[in-house]
Design a protein around this motif. Structure first.
Motif, short mmCIF file in Angstrom:
data_model
loop_
_atom_site.label_atom_id
_atom_site.label_comp_id
_atom_site.label_asym_id
_atom_site.label_seq_id
_atom_site.Cartn_x
_atom_site.Cartn_y
_atom_site.Cartn_z
N LEU A 184 -6.81 -4.16 -1.64
CA LEU A 184 -7.03 -5.51 -2.04
C LEU A 184 -6.35 -5.86 -3.27
O LEU A 184 -6.46 -5.03 -4.13
N HIS A 185 -5.67 -6.90 -3.44
CA HIS A 185 -5.15 -7.42 -4.70
C HIS A 185 -5.82 -8.83 -4.73
O HIS A 185 -5.92 -9.47 -3.61
N ARG A 186 -6.00 -9.10 -5.98
CA ARG A 186 -6.24 -10.56 -6.24
C ARG A 186 -5.29 -11.76 -6.93
O ARG A 186 -4.53 -11.09 -7.48
N ILE A 187 -5.32 -12.65 -6.19
CA ILE A 187 -4.38 -13.68 -6.41
C ILE A 187 -4.72 -14.67 -7.70
O ILE A 187 -3.73 -14.94 -8.59
N ASN A 188 -6.02 -15.05 -7.76
CA ASN A 188 -6.42 -15.85 -8.57
C ASN A 188 -6.83 -15.44 -10.12
O ASN A 188 -7.97 -15.57 -10.60
N MET A 239 5.76 -19.33 -7.28
CA MET A 239 5.03 -20.66 -7.50
C MET A 239 4.13 -20.98 -6.46
O MET A 239 2.92 -21.52 -6.88
N LEU A 240 4.20 -20.56 -5.29
CA LEU A 240 3.28 -20.86 -4.09
C LEU A 240 2.00 -20.17 -4.61
O LEU A 240 0.93 -20.75 -4.56
N ALA A 241 1.96 -18.85 -5.18
CA ALA A 241 0.84 -18.19 -5.40
C ALA A 241 0.22 -18.86 -6.55
O ALA A 241 -1.00 -18.99 -6.67
N THR A 242 0.78 -19.39 -7.56
CA THR A 242 0.19 -20.10 -8.64
C THR A 242 -0.44 -21.70 -8.20
O THR A 242 -1.60 -21.88 -8.30
N TRP A 243 0.42 -22.09 -7.11
CA TRP A 243 -0.29 -23.53 -6.60
C TRP A 243 -1.45 -23.17 -5.91
O TRP A 243 -2.30 -23.90 -6.03
N GLU A 244 -1.54 -22.09 -4.94
CA GLU A 244 -2.90 -21.95 -4.19
C GLU A 244 -3.91 -21.68 -5.21
O GLU A 244 -4.95 -21.96 -4.87
N SER A 245 -3.84 -20.87 -6.29
CA SER A 245 -4.78 -20.51 -7.09
C SER A 245 -5.42 -22.01 -7.92
O SER A 245 -6.57 -22.32 -7.97
N HIS A 310 0.74 -15.34 -14.59
CA HIS A 310 -0.09 -15.52 -13.26
C HIS A 310 0.77 -15.03 -12.28
O HIS A 310 1.83 -15.43 -11.91
N ASN A 311 0.03 -14.21 -11.55
CA ASN A 311 0.60 -13.64 -10.07
C ASN A 311 -0.50 -12.93 -9.47
O ASN A 311 -1.71 -12.67 -10.22
N GLY A 312 -0.15 -12.39 -8.07
CA GLY A 312 -1.10 -11.32 -7.81
C GLY A 312 -1.24 -9.98 -8.64
O GLY A 312 -0.35 -9.88 -9.51
N PHE A 343 -12.59 -14.53 -4.69
CA PHE A 343 -11.78 -13.38 -4.87
C PHE A 343 -10.43 -14.00 -3.54
O PHE A 343 -10.69 -13.38 -2.54
N LEU A 344 -9.35 -14.32 -4.33
CA LEU A 344 -8.24 -14.99 -3.51
C LEU A 344 -7.56 -13.58 -3.00
O LEU A 344 -6.75 -13.14 -4.00
N ASN A 345 -7.52 -13.25 -1.76
CA ASN A 345 -7.33 -11.89 -1.37
C ASN A 345 -5.93 -11.86 -0.77
O ASN A 345 -5.29 -12.69 -0.13
N VAL A 346 -5.12 -10.60 -1.08
CA VAL A 346 -3.67 -10.21 -0.77
C VAL A 346 -4.11 -9.01 -0.43
O VAL A 346 -4.68 -8.01 -1.19
N MET A 347 -4.05 -8.59 0.98
CA MET A 347 -4.21 -6.82 1.27
C MET A 347 -3.28 -6.49 2.20
O MET A 347 -2.15 -7.14 2.88
N ASP A 348 -2.87 -4.98 2.19
CA ASP A 348 -2.14 -4.54 3.16
C ASP A 348 -2.89 -3.96 4.23
O ASP A 348 -4.17 -3.43 4.25
#
Lengths: 456, 288
Positions: A184-188, A239-245, A310-312, A343-348
């Protein structure tokens, strides 16, 4: 002197060579004609993918029983910490199972080329052993080609009890467990240079709302020479990652989910407000934000040229790689204000293709991906955190331990928009296109329309 | 012709299958609704022009088409102008002619990925050499944010002109060397100055060089994907998006194979619009 009388002339060689070549070409054309025929039956092939156990059996070409199979694995972790983590992870799997792994590691950002290769192989009915994807709807186009592994992988590994809710949600396609999240990685999260904040007189602990963050940017701009917010805008996804956070903070979880469900009209005011906020923040971006890539932007926090980034949290690797720039002393992190409970999630993830020629090896590999031991090896080296809540923390860095403790305290782990977990790749691609247009023209009306139309 | 069939049939079949066969196949795909990993039904009754209708209604397509046409027209014009200028200079029997020729031609030999990354760095408004040089000469007012949306397509064009003007120079230089020196001498003896000699006598005779270089340059613009992708990845923004990048996004990022194939057909038609009149003219002139 050599007697040439029995040798064919050059003209004759070319002539017969030509005939042979033509025959080959015609032969190939004939073969492809057959293939085309099969391919149209390929609708059946598609059915085979989507459905049938018989299809599975027909394609199984196992090289032996149990441990003698070779697993073909397509993934993109081949460099840096990712590459080292994957090497150790696969080594652990091979040692434990006796199954050897044949890796195919196409380059390309975010595994885009993995997807291309997988599509091609599935269309050619040549499924690999497993492949790497992102969680949730990222793999929706392959859903019919993937096996439900709830009983073969999730239950035997105790994963349904141990995985965080968000990771379990991301593992499912059409209500069935078809993926195994590994990390897991966190975006926010926001990352900041503590010295610059000190110099500007900004106390990070006092930033609890978006207004506080805006005020902090303004204060850094007026009190220091540093760039308040190091963003790269050359690629729309950052930018979308920042927008969604920011959107999660402004709209809250319920409306965030309304958006990801495609009901954009019901959250129009929050969508617009988020674009307006980005418009405001863009005044605090570096002057060359459209010329630099995200790692360069992250490095500016490390070099003392910028305050926030800011980023993941895969970007943390950039900060950790700067000599003498210590976590806790020189840099730290905070959640995007207003999103502390999420925890705004990104995962593999890895998957089990129905038509894999090596079903036993694939099953063993998926179980390894879901296991405590496998996740401990992979994540401790990679810099991410495990999707299981029961992995011991001993092998993890200070930053990772903080994240592991933080996720345990969150109310929910919503899935990311940027990395196609909560929306399908087609929608995500349209959102990125609209975001790219917004960074070019700063037109909120057009951006809102682009986001709304992305779901149509 | 029949007697020589074994010489030409094999290459012809290879070319036919590899080039025209795939173009035909691409057209067939554009008539289907092929998407994701489900193969379409290749039956005539299922073929339609839905993707073409969708394309006509897609504002992104019109934007990409507009940028593609701008690039197709202005890039070759700029490139040919710089190329002929360089060719005339190099043709003046100057010292180190070969060295200059190599220097001007060198960018053409570089990979697009290398030149794209190179220019990306040069265009950086903070640390790039272009703004640094302008600042050094007191020309700060000319220092721009070169990759800002409003300048982006022009920035790409400048970089492409830098890379391709050497190629145009070589074509023109060959053309110049074919013109007999007696024509220069006759014009000079009639009292014509150098400018008149070039404008009235030399340049009109470079028509063939201009057309052949222009065709190559225009066709290249249809394939400028590598350069843009290395600079901006798959979406260069609305002001620099071209059909090739749009096609890549649709086909390889979104798996909209049929829609991507439709964009490819438009690109193919654009190439035909350029190449067919040229081939026809050459045929009429007996040059083919």
């Amino acid at each position: 002197m050599v007697d040439d009388s029995n040798h064919p002339s050059r003209r004759r060689i070319i002539k017969y060579g030509g005939y042979a070549g033509v025959s080959s070409i015609l032969g190939l054309a004939g073969c492809s004609g057959d293939d085309t025929g099969d391919g149209s039956g390929g609708e059946d092939g598609g059915d085979g993918n989507s459905g049938g156990d018989g299809g599975d059996g027909g394609n199984e070409t196992t090289t032996g029983e149990g441990g003698s199979e070779e697993l073909t694995l397509i993934h993109h972790w081949s460099r840096g910490a990712d590459g080292e983590a994957m090497a150790q992870f696969l080594s652990g799997f091979e040692d434990g199972s006796g199954i050897s792994v044949s890796e195919e590691t196409p380059s390309g950002q975010g595994g885009a080329n993995v997807r291309t290769i997988v599509r091609q192989r599935l269309l050619n009915e040549n499924a690999p052993g497993s492949w790497q994807g992102l969680g949730g709807l990222d793999q929706i186009e392959f859903a019919t080609a993937l096996k439900d592994i709830e009983s073969d992988v999730w239950e035997p590994e105790g994963a349904k009890e141990a995985y965080y809710e968000g990771a379990q949600e991301a593992a499912q396609l059409d209500g069935e467990y078809k993926q195994v999240p590994t990390n897991l990685h966190r975006i926010n999260s926001l990352y900041y240079n503590t010295n610059i904040l000190d110099e500007a007189g900004v106390d990070p602990d006092s930033i609890s709302t978006i207004d506080d963050l805006t005020a902090a940017f303004d204060q850094i701009a007026s009190e220091t020479d540093a760039t308040p917010f190091a963003k790269s805008i050359s690629e729309p996804w950052t930018m979308l990652a920042t927008w969604e956070s920011l959107f999660l903070s402004i709209a809250g979880l319920e409306k965030f989910r309304q958006f990801t469900d495609g009901d954009v009209a019901s959250v129009e005011s929050e969508v617009r407000e988020t674009f307006e906020l980005i418009q405001q923040y863009s005044e605090h971006f570096p002057n060359d934000a459209n010329s630099i890539a995200w790692p360069e932007a992250a490095a500016r926090v490390g070099n003392g040229d910028a305050a926030f980034y800011h980023n993941g949290d895969f970007a943390v690797g950039v900060l950790l790689g700067i000599d003498g720039f210590e976590f806790g002393d020189d840099w730290n992190w905070m959640t995007v204000p207003g999103t502390e409970d999420y925890f705004l999630n990104v995962m593999d993830t890895f998957v089990y293709p129905k038509n894999t020629p090596t079903p036993e090896a694939t099953q063993a590999y998926c179980r390894w991906c879901a296991s405590v031991e496998g996740q401990e090896i992979l994540n401790s080296i990679k810099g991410s955190i495990p999707p299981r809540s029961d992995v011991p923390q001993d092998e993890f860095s200070g930053y990772q331990v903080e994240q592991m403790e933080s996720i345990a305290d969150t109310e929910a782990q919503p899935l990311t928009i940027t990395f196609t977990h909560a929306v399908n790749p087609d929608v995500s691609s349209s959102l990125k296109e609209a975001m790219g247009t917004f960074t070019s023209n700063q037109n909120v009306d057009e951006a809102y329309t682009g986001f709304r139309d992305a779901f149509e | 012709m029949i007697r020589s069939i074994h010489f030409w049939l094999l290459p012809m079949l290879i070319v036919f299958l590899a080039v025209y066969g795939t173009i035909g196949w691409n057209f067939i795909i554009s008539l289907t609704d092929f998407q994701g990993i489900t193969l379409p039904a290749y039956e005539v009754s299922n073929f339609d022009l839905e993707m073409y209708t969708q394309l006509i209604e897609d504002s992104t397509f019109w934007r990409a088409l507009r940028n593609t046409v701008i690039l197709m027209v202005l890039f070759p014009l700029a490139c040919l102008s710089v190329g002929i200028f360089l060719a005339i200079i190099v043709d003046q029997k100057i010292r180190f002619e070969n060295t200059f020729r190599i220097i001007y031609l060198l960018p053409f030999s570089l990979s697009f990925v290398v030149t794209a990354k190179f220019w990306l760095w040069m265009y950086n408004p903070e640390i790039g050499v272009i703004n640094s040089i302008l600042g050094y000469f007191g020309l700060d007012f000319l220092a721009l944010n070169w990759l800002a949306p409003e300048y982006r397509l022009w920035a790409v064009m400048i970089a492409l002109v830098w890379q391709f003007s050497g190629y145009a120079m070589i074509i023109y230089l060959a053309g110049l060397r074919r013109i007999p020196t007696t024509q220069y001498e006759a014009a000079k003896s009639d009292g014509a100055n150098s400018l008149t000699v070039y404008l009235r006598i030399i340049i009109p005779q470079l028509r063939a060089s201009t057309v052949s270089a222009a065709i190559v340059l225009i066709v290249f613009t249809l394939k400028a994907f590598d350069f843009l992708y290395a600079m901006f990845r798959s979406f260069p923004g609305p002001t620099a998006d071209i059909l090739a990048t749009m096609m890549y996004r649709e086909a390889f990022e979104s798996a909209n194979w049929a829609y991507g194939a439709t964009i490819a057909m438009v690109l193919f038609l654009l190439a035909l619009v350029i190449v067919v009149p040229y081939l026809y003219t050459e045929y009429r002139r007996g040059a083919l």
